[in-house]
Design a protein around this motif. Structure first.
Motif, mmCIF file in Angstrom:
data_model
loop_
_atom_site.group_PDB
_atom_site.id
_atom_site.type_symbol
_atom_site.label_atom_id
_atom_site.label_comp_id
_atom_site.label_asym_id
_atom_site.label_seq_id
_atom_site.Cartn_x
_atom_site.Cartn_y
_atom_site.Cartn_z
ATOM 1 N N GLY A 589 11.499 13.832 3.517
ATOM 2 C CA GLY A 589 10.826 12.972 2.587
ATOM 3 C C GLY A 589 11.768 11.615 1.570
ATOM 4 N N LYS A 590 13.386 11.685 1.683
ATOM 5 C CA LYS A 590 14.340 11.128 1.328
ATOM 6 C C LYS A 590 14.130 10.033 1.643
ATOM 7 C CE LYS A 590 18.942 11.030 0.523
ATOM 8 N NZ LYS A 590 21.047 11.470 1.032
ATOM 9 N N LYS A 591 14.213 9.289 0.679
ATOM 10 C CA LYS A 591 13.960 7.438 0.594
ATOM 11 C C LYS A 591 15.197 6.981 0.750
ATOM 12 C CE LYS A 591 12.008 3.319 -0.795
ATOM 13 N NZ LYS A 591 11.159 2.615 -1.841
ATOM 14 N N LEU A 592 15.518 6.451 1.768
ATOM 15 C CA LEU A 592 16.796 5.417 2.305
ATOM 16 C C LEU A 592 16.764 3.808 1.571
ATOM 17 C CD1 LEU A 592 17.791 6.803 5.534
ATOM 18 C CD2 LEU A 592 18.474 7.788 3.428
ATOM 19 N N SER A 593 17.748 3.482 0.694
ATOM 20 C CA SER A 593 18.003 2.283 -0.122
ATOM 21 C C SER A 593 18.473 1.327 1.505
ATOM 22 C CB SER A 593 17.910 2.363 -1.252
ATOM 23 O OG SER A 593 19.773 2.710 -0.808
ATOM 24 N N GLY A 594 19.179 0.412 1.264
ATOM 25 C CA GLY A 594 19.428 -0.412 2.027
ATOM 26 C C GLY A 594 21.249 0.127 2.069
#
Length: 613
Positions: A589-594
């Protein structure tokens, strides 16, 4: 005024907790005219009722007990609680035991109905406990009674209710001989003016107490027909197939028959003139067409686990139709003509030669599930396992994730028609079918959401999706696309993609283009980050000029060292499409940014974990 506030909580426990606010609220709940206890253990309810003064004028007492942690019910405690409730003399009493409780071992528990002298309405659900009428005294003002359980003496109960007008009764686990006598008693009472609005007869298999054979079943069904209640429920499990005659219920508006292995081969000559709802679960009416004709007011028909090969439903009154056929029985044809039908639910198992004709111009809600007896191949390589079309009322985004949550439904959002498929990679024993012809059998053409559950088994799927999404019906309707890849994968010899595998044909699919003019949202679940998967993501960005949102969730098997490279490649591709909001999540569920995606490739962490819904 404080009491008026507590009344609107509709819960005695919530009302009692208001005592924490200030002294003025303490104990006020015990003076409420209506007391409701739901999903609370019997001991706690009894303790709470001890604080209610007898002089309190209780208009409603509702007790729906919660099952204990071990699933067992203390019969003595339940009996004591019912006597405590009687001492408050409520005008309306509701007493419901937990669903299917396990009675403690020992002598059978007998519940004696207390004398509720002021009660005008009583609802008692005693499950499979023995229920006896009061040994002395009457229920002098009782007008409406709803009672369920192993009822011992119906005649004695009715004699103690001189003003009883409406009765709803369900017999559970009663001896067949005693039950037939009880039904004869009810027939006499109904002839004298008692309105039997509901009659239930349940011989559940799990009780292991009683069962009935075909002859006894026919006798009980005939006795129930003579009473002709407004609603009828009959439940029994037979060990072998039994043929029976269906008798007529002249005044009955609702019939539910949960009768496994019963086949009604003969219909009565007269009409079911008042019948509006018919449910057949596990049983079959061989001449369903005639049954529908002889039910001119039928609005709802549900048939579950029927063994009908050729389905024909013609009705000018049906508004809701649900057909769920036995998976072991192959359906050959479906012919439905229902001009005012609002809801249609079909679950069919058949071959590729299944003939379908449906005329329902006013249908609003559809659920169509199609499974196959053979292994049909589409596009020469992929195996179509199931085809489903369903009307979803709450298909929307929440915290960036596409969800289907009825609790989060928004009344302003319109219904969405969702087309869903389950497809696996090549199976050598399949038969090639015309997929466009299969799509023509779907009732609703204007679906907006397309869900694809694809078990590729390591094969490339970009070329296949090019052909599938390029089909006219899919290309011109899809507004939301969801691709679900398997969450598990083992690269065995049988699942390895060889160099000459046709899964990537045509080889130039990456340079081909289709126009998905309505596609706005794409969601891909369990992406592994292979080259052909990245190629598909890149291609779909170019195929959908109106795309505004892309959500990708990586599978848990992706190596830590590969996460950053995969996410960075996707984010860099999306840079060429500034109108697309791209979000990539790990399986946790961890969101990765650029920037964080690039840092992940070096084993760094620039941002704290952010959980998404």
């Amino acid at each position: 005024m404080l009491l008026q506030v507590l009344v609107r909580l509709h819960c005695a426990r919530a009302a009692a907790r208001t005592g924490l606010l200030s002294r003025r609220w303490r104990g006020l709940w015990a003076r409420l005219p209506g007391l409701t206890f739901r999903d609370i253990p019997a001991g706690e309810v009894k303790s709470a009722l001890a604080h209610v003064a007898r002089r309190t004028a209780v208009s409603l007492l509702e007790i729906r007990l919660m099952a204990s942690t071990d699933g067992k019910l203390d019969g003595a405690c339940a009996k004591s609680l019912l006597r405590t409730a009687a001492r408050l003399s409520p005008k309306e009493i509701v007493f419901v035991l937990p669903q299917r409780p396990m009675i403690k071992r020992g002598r059978g528990v007998t519940m004696v109905l207390p004398c509720f002298y002021r009660a005008t309405s009583i609802e008692l659900d005693m499950r499979f406990l023995h229920v006896m009428s009061p040994p002395a005294g009457q229920l002098p003002v009782l007008e409406m009674l709803s009672i369920s359980g192993n009822i011992v003496d119906v005649g004695g109960l009715l004699n103690r209710c001189p003003r009883l007008r409406v009765l709803r009764i369900t017999f559970r686990g009663v001896d067949p001989t005693s039950l037939e006598a009880a039904l004869n008693t009810l027939e006499t009472a109904a002839a004298l003016g008692l309105a039997v609005c509901g009659l239930g007869i349940e011989f559940e298999e799990f009780t292991r107490r009683v069962s009935v054979d075909g002859t006894r079943f026919a006798s009980l069904l005939l006795a129930a027909a003579r009473i002709s209640p407004q609603e009828l429920l009959f439940t029994n499990s037979f060990r072998r197939l039994v043929d029976a005659d269906l008798v007529c219920f002249h005044r009955t508006t609702s019939i539910e028959l949960n009768l496994h292995k019963i086949r009604f081969t003969q219909l009565p000559a007269s009409e079911f003139s008042m019948l509006e709802r018919l449910t057949l679960n596990g049983c079959t009416i061989t001449d369903l067409v005639t049954m529908i004709i002889r039910s001119p007011r039928l609005r709802m028909l549900k048939v579950h686990s029927g063994s009908i090969e050729d389905v024909k439903v013609h009705s000018v009154s049906l508004e809701e139709l649900e057909l769920d056929f036995d998976r072991n029985m192959e359906c050959r044809s479906i012919h439905i003509v229902t001009p005012i039908l609002k809801q249609l639910k079909l679950k069919v198992h058949g071959g590729t030669d299944l003939r379908v004709f449906i005329s329902a111009s006013m249908v609003e809600k559809v659920s169509w599930c199609r499974t196959y007896t053979s292994l049909p191949l589409i596009f020469g390589f992929w195996w179509l396992q199931s085809l489903r079309l369903e009307t979803i009322e709450s298909y929307k985004h929440k915290d960036g994730v596409l969800i289907n949550d009825e609790a989060a439904i928004c009344s302003q959002l319109p219904c969405a028609q969702v087309l869903s498929m389950e497809i696996s990679s090549y199976n050598p024993v399949g038969v090639v079918v015309d997929f466009a012809h299969e799509m023509e059998k779907i009732l609703v053409a204007n679906f907006s959401v397309f869900e694809l559950h694809l078990n590729a088994k390591g094969h490339a799927f970009g070329a296949f999706l090019l052909g599938l999404l390029g089909m006219h019906r899919i290309r011109t309707n899809t507004q939301k696309l969801k691709v679900v890849l398997p969450g598990w994968f083992q690269m065995t010899q049988a699942s390895q993609c060889l160099g000459d595998c046709p899964c990537d044909d045509p080889k130039d699919w990456r340079s081909q283009s289709i126009s998905l003019t309505l596609l706005e949202e794409v969601e891909i679940i369990n992406l592994r980050g292979g080259d052909h998967e990245i190629d598909f993501v890149t291609s779909i960005l170019g195929w959908a000029p109106m795309l505004t949102r892309m959500i990708i969730k990586l599978v848990y098997e992706v190596e830590q060292s590969e996460i950053g490279g995969c996410a960075t490649a996707i984010y860099n591709t999306c840079l060429g499409y500034p109108s697309v909001n791209c979000s990539i999540y790990l399986s946790s569920g961890k969101k990765l940014s650029g920037p964080q995606a690039q840092a992940e490739s070096y084993g760094l962490c620039l941002l704290p974990e952010k959980e998404c819904s």
